[in-house]
Motif scaffolding. Sequence first.
Motif, mmCIF file in Angstrom:
data_model
loop_
_atom_site.group_PDB
_atom_site.id
_atom_site.type_symbol
_atom_site.label_atom_id
_atom_site.label_comp_id
_atom_site.label_asym_id
_atom_site.label_seq_id
_atom_site.Cartn_x
_atom_site.Cartn_y
_atom_site.Cartn_z
ATOM 1 N N PHE A 1 0.360 -1.447 0.126
ATOM 2 C CA PHE A 1 0.234 -0.002 0.113
ATOM 3 C C PHE A 1 0.563 1.574 0.197
ATOM 4 O O PHE A 1 1.993 1.143 0.489
ATOM 5 C CB PHE A 1 -0.644 0.213 1.127
ATOM 6 C CG PHE A 1 -1.942 -1.071 1.349
ATOM 7 C CD1 PHE A 1 -3.549 -0.769 0.295
ATOM 8 C CD2 PHE A 1 -1.643 -1.359 2.541
ATOM 9 C CE1 PHE A 1 -3.596 -2.253 0.746
ATOM 10 C CE2 PHE A 1 -2.710 -2.991 1.731
ATOM 11 C CZ PHE A 1 -4.038 -3.156 1.405
ATOM 12 N N GLN B 1 -4.734 2.980 8.778
ATOM 13 C CA GLN B 1 -4.503 1.787 9.509
ATOM 14 C C GLN B 1 -2.975 2.608 10.795
ATOM 15 O O GLN B 1 -2.953 2.313 11.440
ATOM 16 C CB GLN B 1 -3.171 0.571 8.657
ATOM 17 C CG GLN B 1 -4.285 0.102 8.607
ATOM 18 C CD GLN B 1 -5.330 -0.514 9.038
ATOM 19 O OE1 GLN B 1 -5.723 -1.037 10.020
ATOM 20 N NE2 GLN B 1 -6.770 -0.528 8.409
ATOM 21 N N TRP C 1 -1.694 3.767 3.611
ATOM 22 C CA TRP C 1 -1.662 3.181 5.804
ATOM 23 C C TRP C 1 -1.753 3.669 6.396
ATOM 24 O O TRP C 1 -2.714 3.732 7.000
ATOM 25 C CB TRP C 1 -0.355 1.694 4.984
ATOM 26 C CG TRP C 1 0.137 1.097 5.732
ATOM 27 C CD1 TRP C 1 -0.554 0.481 6.319
ATOM 28 C CD2 TRP C 1 0.532 1.109 7.031
ATOM 29 N NE1 TRP C 1 -0.328 -0.269 7.345
ATOM 30 C CE2 TRP C 1 0.169 0.096 7.959
ATOM 31 C CE3 TRP C 1 1.014 1.894 8.255
ATOM 32 C CZ2 TRP C 1 0.474 0.088 9.286
ATOM 33 C CZ3 TRP C 1 1.437 2.326 9.236
ATOM 34 C CH2 TRP C 1 1.317 1.360 10.012
#
Length: 87
Positions: A50, A59, A55
Amino acid sequence: MAFKNDEQAKAYWSENLSVMFKLLVIWFLVSFGFGILLVDVLNEFRFFGFKLGFWFSQQGAIYTFVALIIVYTMKMNALDKKYGVDE
């Protein structure tokens, strides 16, 4: 909490605020800085397939927040023991 005197209570809260401020700065840099401001620069790099900016927005900020909670807990437990107000 039972502090021995007002100076000890003020020192405790001063260190507590210092820890919180440092952790909030890290949280701000990761969530706002890496996830919004620097997203285009970070997207030039890949992390687990990614784009790194994507990201961090999806996340990385969450993982960092959880890690900061753990760090805060450990720091506060140490601070409580230092000032004798632990359980």
